[in-house]
Design a protein around this motif. Structure first.
Motif, PDB file in Angstrom:
ATOM      1  N   TRP A  44       0.842  -1.194   0.000  1.00  0.00           N
ATOM      2  CA  TRP A  44       0.000   0.000   0.000  1.00  0.00           C
ATOM      3  C   TRP A  44       0.877   1.244   0.000  1.00  0.00           C
ATOM      4  O   TRP A  44       1.919   1.305   0.650  1.00  0.00           O
ATOM      5  CB  TRP A  44      -0.914   0.010   1.221  1.00  0.00           C
ATOM      6  CG  TRP A  44      -1.971   1.069   1.149  1.00  0.00           C
ATOM      7  CD1 TRP A  44      -3.223   0.914   0.661  1.00  0.00           C
ATOM      8  CD2 TRP A  44      -1.866   2.430   1.556  1.00  0.00           C
ATOM      9  NE1 TRP A  44      -3.917   2.113   0.737  1.00  0.00           N
ATOM     10  CE2 TRP A  44      -3.099   3.058   1.279  1.00  0.00           C
ATOM     11  CE3 TRP A  44      -0.860   3.195   2.108  1.00  0.00           C
ATOM     12  CZ2 TRP A  44      -3.348   4.393   1.546  1.00  0.00           C
ATOM     13  CZ3 TRP A  44      -1.102   4.533   2.377  1.00  0.00           C
ATOM     14  CH2 TRP A  44      -2.339   5.113   2.100  1.00  0.00           C
ATOM     15  N   SER A  45       0.447   2.262  -0.740  1.00  0.00           N
ATOM     16  CA  SER A  45       1.164   3.536  -0.791  1.00  0.00           C
ATOM     17  C   SER A  45       0.160   4.646  -1.055  1.00  0.00           C
ATOM     18  O   SER A  45      -0.988   4.389  -1.424  1.00  0.00           O
ATOM     19  CB  SER A  45       2.204   3.512  -1.914  1.00  0.00           C
ATOM     20  OG  SER A  45       1.542   3.435  -3.180  1.00  0.00           O
ATOM     21  N   ALA A  46       0.596   5.875  -0.895  1.00  0.00           N
ATOM     22  CA  ALA A  46      -0.273   7.012  -1.204  1.00  0.00           C
ATOM     23  C   ALA A  46      -0.655   6.995  -2.678  1.00  0.00           C
ATOM     24  O   ALA A  46      -1.776   7.357  -3.042  1.00  0.00           O
ATOM     25  CB  ALA A  46       0.423   8.318  -0.834  1.00  0.00           C
ATOM     26  N   GLU A  47       0.259   6.569  -3.522  1.00  0.00           N
ATOM     27  CA  GLU A  47      -0.030   6.472  -4.962  1.00  0.00           C
ATOM     28  C   GLU A  47      -1.128   5.431  -5.217  1.00  0.00           C
ATOM     29  O   GLU A  47      -2.049   5.672  -5.990  1.00  0.00           O
ATOM     30  CB  GLU A  47       1.242   6.101  -5.731  1.00  0.00           C
ATOM     31  CG  GLU A  47       1.028   6.001  -7.230  1.00  0.00           C
ATOM     32  CD  GLU A  47       2.286   5.552  -7.955  1.00  0.00           C
ATOM     33  OE1 GLU A  47       2.386   5.847  -9.149  1.00  0.00           O
ATOM     34  OE2 GLU A  47       3.156   4.891  -7.343  1.00  0.00           O
ATOM     35  N   PHE A  48      -1.040   4.278  -4.551  1.00  0.00           N
ATOM     36  CA  PHE A  48      -2.073   3.249  -4.679  1.00  0.00           C
ATOM     37  C   PHE A  48      -3.422   3.797  -4.221  1.00  0.00           C
ATOM     38  O   PHE A  48      -4.436   3.604  -4.882  1.00  0.00           O
ATOM     39  CB  PHE A  48      -1.692   2.009  -3.854  1.00  0.00           C
ATOM     40  CG  PHE A  48      -2.755   0.944  -3.828  1.00  0.00           C
ATOM     41  CD1 PHE A  48      -2.871   0.045  -4.871  1.00  0.00           C
ATOM     42  CD2 PHE A  48      -3.640   0.852  -2.761  1.00  0.00           C
ATOM     43  CE1 PHE A  48      -3.866  -0.940  -4.853  1.00  0.00           C
ATOM     44  CE2 PHE A  48      -4.625  -0.119  -2.734  1.00  0.00           C
ATOM     45  CZ  PHE A  48      -4.732  -1.021  -3.789  1.00  0.00           C
ATOM     46  N   GLU A  49      -3.416   4.502  -3.090  1.00  0.00           N
ATOM     47  CA  GLU A  49      -4.663   5.068  -2.567  1.00  0.00           C
ATOM     48  C   GLU A  49      -5.276   6.037  -3.566  1.00  0.00           C
ATOM     49  O   GLU A  49      -6.477   5.988  -3.840  1.00  0.00           O
ATOM     50  CB  GLU A  49      -4.406   5.767  -1.226  1.00  0.00           C
ATOM     51  CG  GLU A  49      -5.669   6.078  -0.444  1.00  0.00           C
ATOM     52  CD  GLU A  49      -6.428   7.293  -0.925  1.00  0.00           C
ATOM     53  OE1 GLU A  49      -7.673   7.293  -0.826  1.00  0.00           O
ATOM     54  OE2 GLU A  49      -5.797   8.251  -1.408  1.00  0.00           O
ATOM     55  N   LYS A  50      -4.482   6.895  -4.136  1.00  0.00           N
ATOM     56  CA  LYS A  50      -4.979   7.915  -5.071  1.00  0.00           C
ATOM     57  C   LYS A  50      -5.420   7.319  -6.404  1.00  0.00           C
ATOM     58  O   LYS A  50      -6.484   7.654  -6.919  1.00  0.00           O
ATOM     59  CB  LYS A  50      -3.899   8.967  -5.296  1.00  0.00           C
ATOM     60  CG  LYS A  50      -4.316  10.067  -6.246  1.00  0.00           C
ATOM     61  CD  LYS A  50      -3.195  11.053  -6.464  1.00  0.00           C
ATOM     62  CE  LYS A  50      -3.604  12.095  -7.489  1.00  0.00           C
ATOM     63  NZ  LYS A  50      -2.493  12.972  -7.842  1.00  0.00           N
ATOM     64  N   GLU A  51      -4.605   6.450  -6.967  1.00  0.00           N
ATOM     65  CA  GLU A  51      -4.841   5.967  -8.330  1.00  0.00           C
ATOM     66  C   GLU A  51      -5.718   4.724  -8.422  1.00  0.00           C
ATOM     67  O   GLU A  51      -6.310   4.467  -9.466  1.00  0.00           O
ATOM     68  CB  GLU A  51      -3.514   5.715  -9.027  1.00  0.00           C
ATOM     69  CG  GLU A  51      -2.719   6.998  -9.235  1.00  0.00           C
ATOM     70  CD  GLU A  51      -1.428   6.771  -9.973  1.00  0.00           C
ATOM     71  OE1 GLU A  51      -1.289   5.737 -10.668  1.00  0.00           O
ATOM     72  OE2 GLU A  51      -0.537   7.636  -9.857  1.00  0.00           O
ATOM     73  N   VAL A  52      -5.815   3.964  -7.357  1.00  0.00           N
ATOM     74  CA  VAL A  52      -6.565   2.709  -7.409  1.00  0.00           C
ATOM     75  C   VAL A  52      -7.677   2.656  -6.359  1.00  0.00           C
ATOM     76  O   VAL A  52      -8.848   2.476  -6.687  1.00  0.00           O
ATOM     77  CB  VAL A  52      -5.617   1.487  -7.247  1.00  0.00           C
ATOM     78  CG1 VAL A  52      -6.404   0.194  -7.327  1.00  0.00           C
ATOM     79  CG2 VAL A  52      -4.514   1.523  -8.294  1.00  0.00           C
ATOM     80  N   GLU A  53      -7.306   2.832  -5.096  1.00  0.00           N
ATOM     81  CA  GLU A  53      -8.280   2.684  -4.021  1.00  0.00           C
ATOM     82  C   GLU A  53      -9.390   3.734  -4.090  1.00  0.00           C
ATOM     83  O   GLU A  53     -10.579   3.404  -3.981  1.00  0.00           O
ATOM     84  CB  GLU A  53      -7.580   2.746  -2.670  1.00  0.00           C
ATOM     85  CG  GLU A  53      -8.501   2.514  -1.496  1.00  0.00           C
ATOM     86  CD  GLU A  53      -7.759   2.521  -0.172  1.00  0.00           C
ATOM     87  OE1 GLU A  53      -8.385   2.927   0.818  1.00  0.00           O
ATOM     88  OE2 GLU A  53      -6.581   2.127  -0.125  1.00  0.00           O
ATOM     89  N   ALA A  54      -9.039   4.993  -4.250  1.00  0.00           N
ATOM     90  CA  ALA A  54     -10.055   6.058  -4.279  1.00  0.00           C
ATOM     91  C   ALA A  54     -11.041   5.877  -5.441  1.00  0.00           C
ATOM     92  O   ALA A  54     -12.254   5.970  -5.241  1.00  0.00           O
ATOM     93  CB  ALA A  54      -9.402   7.432  -4.325  1.00  0.00           C
TER      94      ALA A  54
END
Length: 157
Positions: A48-58
Motif C-alpha cells: 500500500w502507498s499514497a499512490e495506490f490510494e490515489k490511483e486505485v483505491e479512491a
C-alpha cells in the motif's frame, strides 16, 4: 500501478475499514463474495502507498455501488471509524453495510494491551458510528457474515 479502469468501474462492493491486523476480508468476505460471483475491491495489499490510494483505491471506492465497513474488535484506527461515519451519512440508503464491534477490555492488539482511557475512547468512537448509522437508517450487522450476505443480496438485485 496496472489496474484497468474498466475493472474498477465493474466493482459492486468496496471492502472498507482498517486493514491491519484484521483478516475479515481474506477469511470471510472474499470467499463468500467469490462464491456468489459478486465483484469487489479489497484495499488490503502488502505494498500500500499514497499512490495506490490515489490511483486505485479512491476510484474503486467512488465507483463501487455498495460499501462494507468493518470496525471490529481488532480495529484501533479512528480514521476508519470516521470514514465509515462519512459514508453512512453521505451515501444513498441501502448502499452502506456496517459491522461495528466494541473492543474487549484487556485485549492485546499488535503487542499493546487496550485498557482504561484508550479503551473508553475507542469504544465511544464506535458508539458514535452506530448512532450516526441509526440516524441515517444504515444497517449495522453483528457479524461480517451477516453484512456480506446482505450486500450479496443487494448486488444481485
Amino acid at each position: 500501478l496496472g489496474i484497468n479502469s474498466t475493472i474498477l468501474a465493474g466493482i459492486c462492493v468496496f471492502l472498507g475499514g482498517a486493514c491491519d491486523p484484521t483478516t475479515w476480508r481474506r477469511d470471510v468476505a472474499m470467499p463468500l463474495l467469490d462464491g456468489a460471483g459478486v465483484p469487489y475491491f479489497n484495499p488490503q495489499v502488502s505494498d500500500w502507498s499514497a499512490e495506490f490510494e490515489k490511483e486505485v483505491e479512491a476510484p474503486a471506492k467512488r465507483n463501487a455501488s455498495h460499501h462494507i465497513f468493518v470496525i471490529d474488535g481488532q480495529t484501533r484506527a479512528i480514521a476508519s471509524a470516521l470514514e465509515a461515519t462519512e459514508y453512512a451519512m453521505k451515501r444513498p440508503r441501502g448502499t452502506v453495510f456496517l459491522v461495528v464491534n466494541d473492543i474487549a477490555d484487556g485485549l492485546e492488539i499488535k503487542g499493546q494491551t487496550i485498557t482504561g482511557r484508550e479503551l473508553q475512547d475507542l469504544n465511544r468512537a464506535r458508539a458514535y458510528v452506530r448512532a450516526m448509522a441509526r440516524d441515517n437508517d444504515v444497517p449495522i450487522y453483528g457479524s461480517v457474515e451477516d453484512a456480506v450476505a446482505a450486500v450479496i443480496a443487494a448486488c444481485k438485485n
